[in-house]
Design a protein around this motif. Structure first.
Motif, PDB file in Angstrom:
ATOM      1  N   GLY A 136      33.059  18.568 -86.638  1.00  0.00           N
ATOM      2  CA  GLY A 136      31.922  17.682 -86.410  1.00  0.00           C
ATOM      3  C   GLY A 136      30.616  18.401 -86.678  1.00  0.00           C
ATOM      4  O   GLY A 136      30.583  19.634 -86.741  1.00  0.00           O
ATOM      5  N   VAL A 137      29.540  17.623 -86.872  1.00  0.00           N
ATOM      6  CA  VAL A 137      28.200  18.172 -87.103  1.00  0.00           C
ATOM      7  C   VAL A 137      27.249  17.481 -86.122  1.00  0.00           C
ATOM      8  O   VAL A 137      27.208  16.249 -86.061  1.00  0.00           O
ATOM      9  N   PHE A 138      26.501  18.293 -85.368  1.00  0.00           N
ATOM     10  CA  PHE A 138      25.709  17.762 -84.255  1.00  0.00           C
ATOM     11  C   PHE A 138      24.381  18.508 -84.123  1.00  0.00           C
ATOM     12  O   PHE A 138      24.197  19.570 -84.714  1.00  0.00           O
ATOM     13  N   SER A 139      23.509  17.964 -83.293  1.00  0.00           N
ATOM     14  CA  SER A 139      22.305  18.696 -82.869  1.00  0.00           C
ATOM     15  C   SER A 139      22.754  19.947 -82.099  1.00  0.00           C
ATOM     16  O   SER A 139      23.909  20.026 -81.652  1.00  0.00           O
ATOM     17  N   HIS A 140      21.846  20.883 -81.912  1.00  0.00           N
ATOM     18  CA  HIS A 140      22.188  22.133 -81.225  1.00  0.00           C
ATOM     19  C   HIS A 140      22.754  21.865 -79.839  1.00  0.00           C
ATOM     20  O   HIS A 140      23.788  22.436 -79.458  1.00  0.00           O
ATOM     21  N   GLU A 141      22.112  20.976 -79.096  1.00  0.00           N
ATOM     22  CA  GLU A 141      22.528  20.734 -77.716  1.00  0.00           C
ATOM     23  C   GLU A 141      23.920  20.094 -77.637  1.00  0.00           C
ATOM     24  O   GLU A 141      24.762  20.501 -76.824  1.00  0.00           O
ATOM     25  N   ILE A 142      24.149  19.113 -78.496  1.00  0.00           N
ATOM     26  CA  ILE A 142      25.456  18.436 -78.475  1.00  0.00           C
ATOM     27  C   ILE A 142      26.545  19.401 -78.938  1.00  0.00           C
ATOM     28  O   ILE A 142      27.626  19.468 -78.345  1.00  0.00           O
ATOM     29  N   ALA A 143      26.248  20.176 -79.998  1.00  0.00           N
ATOM     30  CA  ALA A 143      27.239  21.138 -80.513  1.00  0.00           C
ATOM     31  C   ALA A 143      27.625  22.126 -79.419  1.00  0.00           C
ATOM     32  O   ALA A 143      28.818  22.422 -79.214  1.00  0.00           O
ATOM     33  N   GLU A 144      26.618  22.617 -78.696  1.00  0.00           N
ATOM     34  CA  GLU A 144      26.866  23.585 -77.626  1.00  0.00           C
ATOM     35  C   GLU A 144      27.746  22.975 -76.530  1.00  0.00           C
ATOM     36  O   GLU A 144      28.655  23.629 -76.005  1.00  0.00           O
ATOM     37  N   THR A 145      27.467  21.722 -76.217  1.00  0.00           N
ATOM     38  CA  THR A 145      28.280  21.017 -75.203  1.00  0.00           C
ATOM     39  C   THR A 145      29.734  20.897 -75.655  1.00  0.00           C
ATOM     40  O   THR A 145      30.662  21.155 -74.873  1.00  0.00           O
ATOM     41  N   LYS A 146      29.937  20.527 -76.917  1.00  0.00           N
ATOM     42  CA  LYS A 146      31.311  20.382 -77.447  1.00  0.00           C
ATOM     43  C   LYS A 146      32.055  21.716 -77.363  1.00  0.00           C
ATOM     44  O   LYS A 146      33.212  21.764 -76.932  1.00  0.00           O
ATOM     45  N   VAL A 147      31.381  22.782 -77.799  1.00  0.00           N
ATOM     46  CA  VAL A 147      32.020  24.107 -77.785  1.00  0.00           C
ATOM     47  C   VAL A 147      32.412  24.475 -76.352  1.00  0.00           C
ATOM     48  O   VAL A 147      33.533  24.936 -76.099  1.00  0.00           O
ATOM     49  N   THR A 148      31.496  24.250 -75.420  1.00  0.00           N
ATOM     50  CA  THR A 148      31.766  24.573 -74.013  1.00  0.00           C
ATOM     51  C   THR A 148      32.932  23.742 -73.473  1.00  0.00           C
ATOM     52  O   THR A 148      33.821  24.282 -72.788  1.00  0.00           O
ATOM     53  N   GLN A 149      32.946  22.471 -73.779  1.00  0.00           N
ATOM     54  CA  GLN A 149      34.027  21.588 -73.299  1.00  0.00           C
ATOM     55  C   GLN A 149      35.388  22.066 -73.818  1.00  0.00           C
ATOM     56  O   GLN A 149      36.355  22.152 -73.055  1.00  0.00           O
ATOM     57  N   VAL A 150      35.436  22.382 -75.118  1.00  0.00           N
ATOM     58  CA  VAL A 150      36.703  22.823 -75.715  1.00  0.00           C
ATOM     59  C   VAL A 150      37.143  24.156 -75.111  1.00  0.00           C
ATOM     60  O   VAL A 150      38.308  24.323 -74.705  1.00  0.00           O
ATOM     61  N   MET A 151      36.203  25.098 -75.030  1.00  0.00           N
ATOM     62  CA  MET A 151      36.546  26.430 -74.521  1.00  0.00           C
ATOM     63  C   MET A 151      36.965  26.375 -73.048  1.00  0.00           C
ATOM     64  O   MET A 151      37.890  27.085 -72.637  1.00  0.00           O
ATOM     65  N   GLN A 184      40.009  28.861 -80.074  1.00  0.00           N
ATOM     66  CA  GLN A 184      38.598  29.217 -80.235  1.00  0.00           C
ATOM     67  C   GLN A 184      37.833  28.105 -80.945  1.00  0.00           C
ATOM     68  O   GLN A 184      38.315  27.540 -81.934  1.00  0.00           O
ATOM     69  N   CYS A 185      36.663  27.814 -80.399  1.00  0.00           N
ATOM     70  CA  CYS A 185      35.782  26.801 -80.983  1.00  0.00           C
ATOM     71  C   CYS A 185      34.408  27.446 -81.122  1.00  0.00           C
ATOM     72  O   CYS A 185      33.909  28.055 -80.171  1.00  0.00           O
ATOM     73  N   THR A 186      33.810  27.345 -82.297  1.00  0.00           N
ATOM     74  CA  THR A 186      32.513  27.987 -82.542  1.00  0.00           C
ATOM     75  C   THR A 186      31.555  27.017 -83.218  1.00  0.00           C
ATOM     76  O   THR A 186      31.985  25.969 -83.735  1.00  0.00           O
ATOM     77  N   MET A 187      30.283  27.376 -83.205  1.00  0.00           N
ATOM     78  CA  MET A 187      29.286  26.572 -83.921  1.00  0.00           C
ATOM     79  C   MET A 187      28.464  27.454 -84.846  1.00  0.00           C
ATOM     80  O   MET A 187      28.330  28.660 -84.625  1.00  0.00           O
ATOM     81  N   GLU A 188      27.952  26.825 -85.889  1.00  0.00           N
ATOM     82  CA  GLU A 188      27.208  27.571 -86.918  1.00  0.00           C
ATOM     83  C   GLU A 188      26.173  26.635 -87.520  1.00  0.00           C
ATOM     84  O   GLU A 188      26.475  25.461 -87.768  1.00  0.00           O
ATOM     85  N   LYS A 189      24.968  27.151 -87.736  1.00  0.00           N
ATOM     86  CA  LYS A 189      23.915  26.331 -88.338  1.00  0.00           C
ATOM     87  C   LYS A 189      24.355  25.862 -89.717  1.00  0.00           C
ATOM     88  O   LYS A 189      24.900  26.642 -90.488  1.00  0.00           O
ATOM     89  N   GLU A 190      24.131  24.584 -89.988  1.00  0.00           N
ATOM     90  CA  GLU A 190      24.604  24.004 -91.247  1.00  0.00           C
ATOM     91  C   GLU A 190      23.830  24.556 -92.451  1.00  0.00           C
ATOM     92  O   GLU A 190      22.649  24.797 -92.345  1.00  0.00           O
ATOM     93  N   ALA A 244      40.498  24.844 -72.896  1.00  0.00           N
ATOM     94  CA  ALA A 244      41.473  25.813 -73.407  1.00  0.00           C
ATOM     95  C   ALA A 244      41.731  26.905 -72.362  1.00  0.00           C
ATOM     96  O   ALA A 244      42.886  27.280 -72.118  1.00  0.00           O
ATOM     97  N   ARG A 245      40.659  27.377 -71.739  1.00  0.00           N
ATOM     98  CA  ARG A 245      40.800  28.428 -70.715  1.00  0.00           C
ATOM     99  C   ARG A 245      41.608  27.910 -69.522  1.00  0.00           C
ATOM    100  O   ARG A 245      42.505  28.602 -69.037  1.00  0.00           O
ATOM    101  N   GLN A 246      41.304  26.696 -69.083  1.00  0.00           N
ATOM    102  CA  GLN A 246      42.046  26.106 -67.953  1.00  0.00           C
ATOM    103  C   GLN A 246      43.550  26.071 -68.226  1.00  0.00           C
ATOM    104  O   GLN A 246      44.356  26.219 -67.313  1.00  0.00           O
ATOM    105  N   HIS A 247      43.901  25.825 -69.500  1.00  0.00           N
ATOM    106  CA  HIS A 247      45.318  25.727 -69.868  1.00  0.00           C
ATOM    107  C   HIS A 247      45.861  27.060 -70.390  1.00  0.00           C
ATOM    108  O   HIS A 247      46.995  27.129 -70.857  1.00  0.00           O
ATOM    109  N   GLN A 248      45.037  28.082 -70.341  1.00  0.00           N
ATOM    110  CA  GLN A 248      45.400  29.427 -70.789  1.00  0.00           C
ATOM    111  C   GLN A 248      45.859  29.466 -72.246  1.00  0.00           C
ATOM    112  O   GLN A 248      46.802  30.190 -72.600  1.00  0.00           O
ATOM    113  N   HIS A 249      45.164  28.669 -73.064  1.00  0.00           N
ATOM    114  CA  HIS A 249      45.414  28.727 -74.509  1.00  0.00           C
ATOM    115  C   HIS A 249      44.287  29.531 -75.155  1.00  0.00           C
ATOM    116  O   HIS A 249      43.136  29.447 -74.729  1.00  0.00           O
ATOM    117  N   PRO A 250      44.620  30.278 -76.209  1.00  0.00           N
ATOM    118  CA  PRO A 250      43.595  31.127 -76.841  1.00  0.00           C
ATOM    119  C   PRO A 250      42.719  30.401 -77.869  1.00  0.00           C
ATOM    120  O   PRO A 250      41.980  31.057 -78.621  1.00  0.00           O
TER     121      PRO A 250
END
Ligand code: TYC
Length: 113
Positions: free
Chosen positions: A81-96, A107-113, A99-105
């Motif tokens: 997906g492609v988002f504003s900085h704030e939304i992208a950061e929220t998505k990354v945090t939600q995924v991470m 990785q989700c990252t964001m990068e300026k387009e 994943a951590r809660q379920h102890q899966h490794p």
């Protein structure tokens, strides 16, 4: 503000010299930068978990989510997906976080387009 000079040449029969200079100021509208959110492959996160993440946080239906998951699995990563900085950061945090809660490794990252 960006200044634009419009120079009108020789409209007035006086040998063709410059006759008038009009300057206009244009309000500079700045669009916010966009950020790609990417999912990375690993050997341990279950495919169904990745599909679930794509459905839950990226609004994909099951078929789309499965296809993107397979792309990540085969190619190593995919933009999900492609988002504003704030939304992208929220998505990354939600995924991470999930994943951590379920102890899966996963990785989700964001990068300026
Ligand atoms: N490679 C993982 C497996 O074989 C599946 C997977 C897909 C993991 C996408 C992470 O972002 C990912 N179970």
């Amino acid at each position: 503000m960006q200044e634009i000079a419009i120079i009108r040449m020789g409209d007035d029969d006086d040998n063709g010299g410059d006759t008038s200079v009009i300057t206009k100021t244009k309000p500079k509208t700045k669009r916010p930068p966009l950020y790609k959110v990417m999912l990375l492959n690993d050997d341990y996160t279950p495919m169904e978990f990745v599909v679930h993440v794509l459905e839950r946080f990226f609004g994909m239906d099951h078929a789309q989510a499965f296809e993107i998951m397979l792309t990540v699995h085969k190619r190593g990563l995919a933009v999900v997906g492609v988002f504003s900085h704030e939304i992208a950061e929220t998505k990354v945090t939600q995924v991470m976080d999930l994943a951590r809660q379920h102890q899966h490794p996963l990785q989700c990252t964001m990068e300026k387009e």
